[in-house]
Enzyme design. Structure first.
Site, PDB file in Angstrom:
ATOM      1  N   ASP A 192       0.864  -1.177   0.000  1.00 30.59           N
ATOM      2  CA  ASP A 192       0.000   0.000   0.000  1.00 30.59           C
ATOM      3  C   ASP A 192       0.901   1.227   0.000  1.00 30.59           C
ATOM      4  O   ASP A 192       2.026   1.162  -0.483  1.00 30.59           O
ATOM      5  CB  ASP A 192      -0.963  -0.032   1.191  1.00 30.59           C
ATOM      6  CG  ASP A 192      -2.283   0.669   0.884  1.00 30.59           C
ATOM      7  OD1 ASP A 192      -2.252   1.877   0.615  1.00 30.59           O
ATOM      8  OD2 ASP A 192      -3.340   0.013   0.923  1.00 30.59           O
ATOM      9  N   HIS A 195       2.420   1.927  -3.127  1.00 32.94           N
ATOM     10  CA  HIS A 195       1.466   2.826  -3.765  1.00 32.94           C
ATOM     11  C   HIS A 195       1.939   4.267  -3.714  1.00 32.94           C
ATOM     12  O   HIS A 195       1.146   5.199  -3.858  1.00 32.94           O
ATOM     13  CB  HIS A 195       0.093   2.694  -3.104  1.00 32.94           C
ATOM     14  CG  HIS A 195      -0.546   1.364  -3.339  1.00 32.94           C
ATOM     15  ND1 HIS A 195      -1.849   1.095  -2.982  1.00 32.94           N
ATOM     16  CD2 HIS A 195      -0.066   0.213  -3.871  1.00 32.94           C
ATOM     17  CE1 HIS A 195      -2.147  -0.171  -3.293  1.00 32.94           C
ATOM     18  NE2 HIS A 195      -1.073  -0.714  -3.822  1.00 32.94           N
TER      19      HIS A 195
END
Length: 423
Positions: A241, A264
């Site tokens: 993430d 991310h």
């Protein structure tokens, strides 16, 4: 008589150089470590009964060492090298501690497997709570969250993904603490967030390593919320993430010399969920990278519809991306993957955002500025310096997508061309 006493003291002192005397002196030193005041007292968890061998659980010994260190200004809890210690979910409370307590991990800490946790009510594995006078988490060792036993093999493994996410603990949680430093340690395979910082002031994270697979769900590397005056730098983060996630209540956040591969990227938000108010200001992400085919974004600001508040004075500068999904993103229509698109009358306002010297390659989209159409959309956006973003896939979207984005393009000959993007 005085001569006799002096001679006796001299003889006793000389015993420290004999085998018996050495043992006596070492015992006195150990006793001193267990509670007498001293600026650099060290409290080895093994002196408090930790075994550092499977299947022993050493939670009580760690708490005892923490309690002893708390009584000393500059006390150090030492997790020694050469051993792997298993501890259950634990909270180290610092409200009654002397200043500048350190938790030094030179060995290895191992979380119990999911099947060994049993019933629990915490959302963390290791929590440091209320160290208001300085806290240091440091060392050359590792902290393993054994996240593989928590992550679903596929989305269908858990019908209720929100419940599954809520049941997964963070590895290191630092709350309501001031003058915090985290350095040197390696944090691996977190069930959820690797390092979560909440409600703190004056935090520095440096020379840390975070390591989890790119497909590990919701495993933010460093997650910061309701915290001010933060420095995150010279660190390597691999996760599933956001490598660095900045949430509401954050001010004066500086991220630099951080390498994200994969992850991310560097994200602000999502903000304004369920109509909530958000405030984020003075964020600077500079001289950093985002790389890897599993990396979803480069730099991103994301807000839910229906929220309120602001994001202002943000700079992303000297960022190199490689094979990321989308390079530059503002998404004011953020939603979970399964959520329906709704039109709301309010949004978290975004203003004063600068993108400068962003270069590299992307897989799907170069620039996406998807802003709300109301008065709280995106204002005072500046794109300047060298903007050079090129697709790695033939099917990638080359032309930027810009909607309701107001500002100025000052970059010379940007790639892709940005004419008409900001107005």
């Amino acid at each position: 008589m005085k001569k006799f006493i002096a001679s006796f003291v001299l003889v006793i002192s000389s015993l420290c150089f004999t085998h018996f005397g050495s043992q006596l002196c070492h015992a006195e030193e150990a006793e001193s470590r267990r509670g007498k005041a001293g600026a650099n007292s060290v409290f080895n968890v093994m002196d408090f009964g930790a075994r550092g061998s499977s299947p022993a659980v050493d939670t009580k010994a760690f708490l005892a060492a923490w309690g002893a260190a708390c009584k000393v200004n500059g006390g150090v809890v030492l997790v020694p090298s050469g051993h792997t210690f298993t501890i259950l979910p634990v909270e180290f409370v610092g409200s009654n501690c002397q200043p500048n307590v350190a938790f030094q991990v030179d060995g290895s800490l191992s979380s119990p497997s999911r099947s060994d946790w049993g019933p629990r009510s915490t959302d963390y594995w290791i929590c440091f709570n209320g160290s208001a006078k300085g806290l240091s988490i440091r060392g050359a060792g590792s902290v393993d969250g054994k996240g593989r036993t928590w992550w679903p093999a596929s989305p269908s493994d858990d019908v209720n993904q929100e419940l599954m996410q809520g049941n997964r603990p963070h590895v290191i949680l630092v709350v309501y603490s001031n003058n915090v430093t985290i350095s040197g340690i390696t944090v691996t395979n977190s069930p959820r967030m690797h390092i979560f910082i909440y409600g703190c002031h004056q935090v520095e994270v440096s020379n840390v390593k975070v390591s989890s697979p790119g497909n590990s769900p919701n495993t933010d590397g460093i997650h910061v919320s309701n915290t001010q005056h933060v420095r995150i730098h010279h660190s390597n983060i691999s996760c599933g993430d956001d490598c660095v996630s900045i949430q509401t209540g954050c001010d004066d956040i500086r991220v630099y010399n951080v390498h994200c591969n994969p992850g991310h990227g560097y994200s602000i938000g999502g903000l304004g969920e369920r109509g909530s108010a958000a405030e984020v200001s003075n964020v600077f992400v500079t001289d950093s990278t985002v790389m890897g085919a599993d990396s979803l974004n480069g730099v991103r600001i994301k807000t839910w519809q229906g929220g309120s508040g602001y994001v202002r004075n943000v700079t992303f500068s000297n960022i190199q991306v490689s094979q990321v999904g989308r390079a530059i993103v503002i998404d004011q229509y953020y939603r979970e993957e399964t959520g329906a698109v709704k039109t709301e009358n309010s949004a978290v306002g975004i203003s004063g955002v600068t993108y400068e010297n962003i270069t590299g390659t992307y897989r799907s989209a170069s620039i996406v500025l998807d802003c709300s159409g109301d008065n709280q959309g995106c204002r005072d956006i500046t794109i300047r310096g060298v903007i050079s973003l090129r697709p790695t896939d033939p099917g990638a979207i080359v032309k930027p997508h810009c909607s309701n984005a107001h500002g100025h393009v000052l970059a010379r000959n940007p790639t892709p061309p940005l004419a008409g993007c900001l107005w």
